[in-house]
Design a protein around this motif. Structure first.
Motif, mmCIF file in Angstrom:
data_model
loop_
_atom_site.group_PDB
_atom_site.id
_atom_site.type_symbol
_atom_site.label_atom_id
_atom_site.label_comp_id
_atom_site.label_asym_id
_atom_site.label_seq_id
_atom_site.Cartn_x
_atom_site.Cartn_y
_atom_site.Cartn_z
ATOM 1 N N GLU A 45 -2.172 -30.741 -5.398
ATOM 2 C CA GLU A 45 -2.405 -30.032 -6.673
ATOM 3 C C GLU A 45 -1.470 -30.571 -7.762
ATOM 4 O O GLU A 45 -1.895 -30.782 -8.897
ATOM 5 N N ASN B 156 -2.541 -33.932 -8.901
ATOM 6 C CA ASN B 156 -3.749 -33.832 -9.737
ATOM 7 C C ASN B 156 -3.498 -33.115 -11.058
ATOM 8 O O ASN B 156 -4.436 -32.836 -11.797
ATOM 9 N N ARG C 13 -2.442 -30.029 -11.618
ATOM 10 C CA ARG C 13 -2.849 -28.625 -11.680
ATOM 11 C C ARG C 13 -1.692 -27.649 -11.610
ATOM 12 O O ARG C 13 -1.879 -26.475 -11.846
ATOM 13 N N ARG D 213 -0.596 -23.186 -7.707
ATOM 14 C CA ARG D 213 -1.845 -22.445 -7.537
ATOM 15 C C ARG D 213 -1.615 -20.961 -7.790
ATOM 16 O O ARG D 213 -0.572 -20.425 -7.436
#
Length: 138
Positions: free
Chosen positions: A127, A130, A132, A135
């Motif tokens: 994550e 990428n 992001r 979470r």
């Protein structure tokens, strides 16, 4: 500013709302959400027990002062090219993860961790790679 030890940087990547006790989960969720919502939050890298260890339950083995955990902290900080005593924002820590860590590193540096089998830490590293960030904890 939060005080965190080396391996908790990886634990935060994989955090999905599970923990050792309700009090521990509430503490971890609060920190996780703060970092997720404000990646400019400052982190002081410390040796030994940190603000997450403070809420580790009294029952069972207190692993927060275990030499093996200290070794894991040191290996993770070295892998990330970080040092005890440094103060960085969470977004700077994420940048170090993108530059120095791959998901497969979890299998090596966290080999003895009881949470490793869930696979969430590798997912957390992906994550970050990428772009992001952390979470959302449901």
């Amino acid at each position: 500013m939060y005080k965190l030890r080396g391996h908790h940087l990886f634990c935060l990547l994989g955090y999905r709302g599970m923990g050792y006790s309700q009090e521990y989960v509430e503490n971890m969720t609060g920190l996780h959400q703060t970092l997720r919502n404000n990646p400019k939050t400052l982190i002081l890298l410390v040796k030994g027990p940190d603000q997450l260890c403070e809420k580790f339950p009294n029952s069972g083995e207190y692993h927060c002062q275990d030499d093996r955990i200290d070794e894991r902290d040191a290996v993770i900080l070295e892998k990330m090219n970080l040092k005890i005593g440094q103060i960085l924002s969470w977004e700077e820590i994420e940048s170090h993860i993108r530059k120095h860590v791959i998901p497969a590193d979890i299998q090596v540096v966290c080999e003895t961790c009881s949470w490793r089998s869930y696979g969430v830490c590798e997912e957390g590293i992906r994550e970050i790679h990428n772009g992001r960030g952390l979470r959302k904890v449901e």
